[in-house]
Design an enzyme around this catalytic site. Structure first.
Site, PDB file in Angstrom:
ATOM      1  N   HIS A  48      28.903  28.142  45.286  1.00 20.34           N
ATOM      2  CA  HIS A  48      28.883  29.695  45.841  1.00 20.34           C
ATOM      3  C   HIS A  48      28.289  30.718  44.651  1.00 20.34           C
ATOM      4  O   HIS A  48      27.340  31.382  45.143  1.00 20.34           O
ATOM      5  CB  HIS A  48      30.245  30.040  46.340  1.00 20.34           C
TER       6      HIS A  48
HETATM    7  O1  RIB Z   1      34.863  31.432  48.863  1.00 18.87           O
HETATM    8  C1  RIB Z   1      34.144  31.023  47.728  1.00 18.87           C
HETATM    9  C2  RIB Z   1      34.374  32.023  46.732  1.00 18.87           C
HETATM   10  O2  RIB Z   1      35.896  32.484  46.677  1.00 18.87           O
HETATM   11  C3  RIB Z   1      33.836  32.055  45.394  1.00 18.87           C
HETATM   12  O3  RIB Z   1      33.669  33.285  44.789  1.00 18.87           O
HETATM   13  C4  RIB Z   1      35.078  31.384  44.641  1.00 18.87           C
HETATM   14  O4  RIB Z   1      34.780  31.491  43.153  1.00 18.87           O
HETATM   15  C5  RIB Z   1      36.248  32.336  45.289  1.00 18.87           C
HETATM   16  O5  RIB Z   1      36.246  33.326  44.386  1.00 18.87           O
END
Ligand code: RIB
Ligand code: CA
Length: 315
Positions: A244
């Site tokens: 992500h």
């Molecule tokens: O949903 C994924 C996000 O939530 C990413 O940024 C992970 O690090 C958490 O913060």
């Protein structure tokens, strides 16, 4: 030195394993000046995420970058942490030396506002945690969306399932009020949502390639990702993990990697019984952009090129 123009960046994050890889991605680029890092609650408490940000910047060779402690809780609701995804210490229970440095006295919101005022029109902001600090910064400086060049947000699930409940993504649902304030503020905003991040994964082959890279940075990061891949094995049914935050960092540093996106105003559901924290894009042929500036929602990237750049960042 790269012949690329210098990119000045503020990173707001909740490290967090994928936040760590995002910091590594940017830290490895000589043309990227990380002017400051804000820590926020989310994957762990803000006390832990701030210390992890200091540790990671030292690990990735940027010990001079100021780290500011941000919000310890959302604007309205109680905080919800994600130790089951990132481990009790936020880094897959991998031990890193205590940081040599300390956070600065300013809050994350104050640091972001100061840097935006000092670099009008030139500061790019990467937000990869709950958007509480960015929302607080707008409160301190209502001109922030005009002072900042662009804002890249990792968050949301626009046309795919959520990862916290059926409809919401963690960063957004961890502070829906803050997210709604950010989407309404008028930033030049690229949204890197689950729509693209759940399709852009570090495969087992990539994770094995990383294990062949010598050196502390690669070895520690590989250990973080071992924990993270174990969690995602429960989701994907095989050894791979969603990248992500590194993908959001790549969209900021290497915008050419984006091959498809659509533009739409995005709103955050605040009162839905089943859908609080849902990101709702207005995809009508003529959305009311007079009421809310459209975001660019990334829907396709050059995945192999991204994975190669992410590996190069750890060599
Ligand atoms: O949903 C994924 C996000 O939530 C990413 O940024 C992970 O690090 C958490 O913060
Ligand atoms: Ca994060």
């Amino acid at each position: 030195m790269s012949d690329r123009e210098t990119t000045r960046v503020f990173v707001d994050c909740d490290p967090g394993i994928d936040d760590a890889v995002a910091l590594a991605y940017l830290a490895a680029r000589p043309e990227v000046e990380i002017l400051g890092v804000g820590a926020v609650f989310g994957n762990n408490t803000v006390a832990v995420t701030a210390q992890n940000a200091l540790r990671l910047l030292e690990l990735y060779g940027r010990p001079e970058v100021p780290v500011a402690v941000g919000a310890e809780r959302p604007l309205v609701q109680a905080p919800r942490l994600a130790e089951h995804v990132h481990g009790g210490n936020g880094l897959g229970d991998v031990e890193l030396p205590d940081p040599k440095g300390e956070p600065v006295a300013e809050s994350a919101a104050e640091l972001l506002v100061r840097l935006a005022r000092e670099n009008p029109g030139e500061l790019d902001v990467l937000a990869v945690g709950p958007l509480t600090n960015v929302a607080l910064a707008i409160g301190l400086e209502p001109r922030l969306p005009q002072l900042v060049r662009r804002l890249v947000v990792m968050g949301g699930a626009v046309e795919v399932a959520g990862n916290v409940g059926s409809h919401a993504e963690a960063n957004i649902v961890n502070d829906p009020e803050a997210a709604e304030a950010v989407f309404a503020a008028g930033f030049d905003l690229d949204l890197v949502a689950l729509d693209i991040t759940m399709k852009t994964v570090a495969t087992a082959e990539w994770l094995d390639r990383l294990k062949e890279v010598p050196g502390d940075r690669a070895e520690r990061t590989s250990a973080f990702l071992d924990f993270y891949a174990e969690f995602y094995k429960g989701i994907f049914g095989l050894r791979q993990c969603a990248m992500h935050d590194p993908l959001a960092a790549a969209v900021l540093a290497d915008p050419h990697l984006v091959t498809e996106a659509f533009e739409a105003p995005v709103r955050v559901e605040l009162t839905g019984t089943l859908t609080r924290g849902m990101t709702v894009a207005d995809r009508r042929p003529r959305p009311r952009t007079d009421e809310r500036r459209a975001c660019r929602v990334v829907t396709s990237v050059s995945e192999d090129a991204f994975l190669d750049l992410m590996l190069d960042a750890l060599r």
